[in-house]
Design an enzyme around this catalytic site. Structure first.
Site: not given
Length: 233
Positions: A37, A78, A141, A145
């Site tokens: 994708t 991902n 970030y 995560k």
């Protein structure tokens, strides 16, 4: 444990970096079909991959991709963003944008594909994290995560009874566009992809793909001053 050979895999962010290496490695290990994708599916270059348009933070886009890929048995989350908004100075919208891609995006994709994987007899989900899941150095970030890591840990418990195993992949610096300006040792995307697929096939809960990830994970049991020496400087 899940065998790659004969599996049908969907890789988000499959047109470059780790995602592209994963697509290549999946076919080398005998996957029967790989959906790669991207926001623009024309950027998918692997000759055998099935390009699929996907914006992970858009529910309509996720639903359309799930409608197309009804044969998936392995999902690899991902795709990610690196906004790195500062909590004190950056617009709050930048923080939200990071979470939309790195936390809510994979959640939307997972919720869409779990019924499909379950209907196809069970399978596996691999979530791509970062060593910064454990270190709060890059503002939004790192926080996004860390939240994604927690999501993975919860999903692993929720999905085990439904025949779906979950692996978290943690990486430090990888030789991709995202780390192009970093002057430090980097893993190759191919090495990371190989370790990730080994983790899927062995049923590993976590894959620590480099020395930095292994070192930082070990420091989680230490006092915070070990992880953040600047606090006691």
């Amino acid at each position: 444990m899940t065998s790659i050979e004969g599996s049908v895999v969907l890789v988000t962010g499959g047109s470059r970096g780790i995602g592209r290496a994963l697509v290549q490695a999946l076919y080398e290990r005998g996957a029967s079909k790989v959906y790669a994708t991207a926001r623009d599916p024309r950027t998918v270059t692997h000759p055998d991959a099935v390009p699929l348009a996907l914006e992970v933070s858009d529910p309509a886009s996720v639903a359309a991709a799930a409608e197309r890929a009804q044969d998936v048995t392995v999902l690899i989350n991902n795709a990610g963003a690196s906004v790195n908004a500062n909590f004190l100075d950056s617009p709050v919208e930048d923080v939200r944008r990071e979470f939309e891609t790195n936390f809510y995006g994979p959640l939307l994709v997972t919720r869409a594909f779990v019924p499909i994987i379950e209907r196809n007899g069970g399978g596996h989900i691999l979530n791509v994290h970062s060593v910064l899941s454990w270190v709060g150095l890059l503002g939004s970030y790192s926080a996004s995560k860390a939240a994604f890591w927690s999501q993975t840990n919860s999903l692993r418990l929720d999905l085990k009874p439904r025949g779906i195993d979950v692996t978290g992949l943690h990486v430090g610096y990888v030789d991709t566009d995202m780390a192009a300006k970093v002057d430090a040792p980097k893993s190759s995307p191919e090495s990371v992809a190989a370790q990730a697929l080994d983790g899927i096939e062995s049923g590993a809960f976590e894959v620590l793909a480099d020395d930095l990830s292994r070192q930082v994970k070990a420091q989680l049991a230490e006092d915070l001053s070990v992880m953040y020496p600047q606090l006691v400087a």
